[in-house]
Design an enzyme around this catalytic site. Structure first.
Site, mmCIF file in Angstrom:
data_model
loop_
_atom_site.group_PDB
_atom_site.id
_atom_site.type_symbol
_atom_site.label_atom_id
_atom_site.label_comp_id
_atom_site.label_asym_id
_atom_site.label_seq_id
_atom_site.Cartn_x
_atom_site.Cartn_y
_atom_site.Cartn_z
ATOM 1 C CE LYS A 67 7.591 79.207 21.039
ATOM 2 N NZ LYS A 67 6.170 78.950 20.733
ATOM 3 C CG ASP A 104 4.230 76.239 19.032
ATOM 4 O OD1 ASP A 104 4.073 75.724 20.152
ATOM 5 O OD2 ASP A 104 5.104 77.099 18.802
#
Ligand code: ATR
Length: 280
Positions: A67, A104
């Site tokens: 990420k 997220d």
């Protein structure tokens, strides 16, 4: 032309994103669409992400451990990814350039709103256990949602301090594990972002009694669906929300961006993923 999207990770075999997105592709009758796993080793991961188009993809999800590398590789980001310096969703913009996004925190909040509709972020301080990548996304989202104070409880205090500084959280405090009871006092939400409670790991073990009974308790661990923390909280009379919905909801904005349909998180999808977990 087939619109192909992948989930990039290392390892990636465990990823349930293909199950979720291919379910929606079928459910909404999206034609010429495909979602696959792409195992990408750490070396050269940034280049792979930059060259998605030449690999035949219009977008991607990015998972552990890529990420941050995805953030660094991409030249364009949405505001959330920029704040977190981490990307979990890559989309191709109209001009052909790639943009890194992070959904997220959105998934975390959407799950709470879905499963605990009466919960309000401004009801009281939010206590976050852990200071890793998931904690960052959740802390930023809770602040944006109106949490009056964020309290980070972490084994390593320095990591919690860095989280607060990096995100520029306006009202946040660090509590060492030994002061967990103080952190729980007066809180409106408790969320576990650590791996504690996951199958094979030890459980979150501190006493929950200082936490007001009105506080919502949630866990991002979803294997098992009911962690020891959630069970104890439920038995003590707290409203609880399991972590599976965060996984399902974080997938929504990506699917909409790639395929032009905003998908719904349904009980059917939840059961599909639960059956997959049970089968492993
Ligand atoms: P992610 O990025 O997925 O959130 P991570 O960066 O590995 O995961 O972070 C894991 C979190 O779980 C950290 O807050 C870690 O605490 P430290 O910062 O002190 O390492 C916490 N954690 C993991 N195992 C733990 C344990 N046995 N006891 C307490 N905290 C633990």
């Amino acid at each position: 032309m087939t619109r192909r999207v992948c989930v990039i990770g290392w390892p990636v075999a465990h990823s349930r994103s293909p199950l979720i997105h291919n379910h929606w592709i079928a459910e909404y009758g999206v034609e010429d669409a495909e979602y696959v796993r792409l195992a990408v080793e750490p070396e050269g991961a940034g280049d792979k992400i930059l060259n998605l188009a030449s690999l035949g993809f219009i977008g991607a999800n990015v998972t552990v451990p890529h990420k941050e590398v995805a953030f660094a590789a991409l030249g364009r980001h949405d505001a959330v990814a920029r704040r977190l310096k981490a990307v979990n969703t890559v989309v191709t913009l109209a001009d052909g350039s790639l943009e890194g996004r992070n959904t997220d925190g959105y998934g975390f909040i959407a799950n709470l709103k879905d499963r605990a509709p009466s919960w309000r972020a401004d009801a009281g301080p939010a206590v976050i256990l852990g200071a890793g990548g998931a904690a960052r996304a959740i802390a930023a989202a809770l602040e944006d949602e109106g949490a009056p104070e964020i309290r980070i409880v972490n084994r390593t205090a320095g990591r919690a301090e860095a989280l607060i500084a990096d995100l520029g959280l306006k009202s946040a405090k660090v509590f060492p594990l030994a002061q967990t009871a103080m952190a729980l006092e007066g809180a409106g939400l408790l969320v576990n972002t650590t791996t504690l409670g996951m199958k094979g790991e030890s459980e979150v073990s501190f006493d929950l009694s200082p936490l007001p009974k009105s506080a919502l308790v949630t866990d991002i661990v979803y294997t098992p669906l009911e962690t020891g923390l959630l069970r104890r909280a439920r038995e003590a009379g707290h409203e609880v929300v399991d972590g599976l919905g965060m996984l399902l909801h974080q997938a929504v904005p990506g699917f909409e961006a790639w395929f032009g349909v905003r998908p719904e998180v349904t009980e059917e999808l939840r059961q599909l993923v639960l059956a997959d977990i049970a089968g492993k």
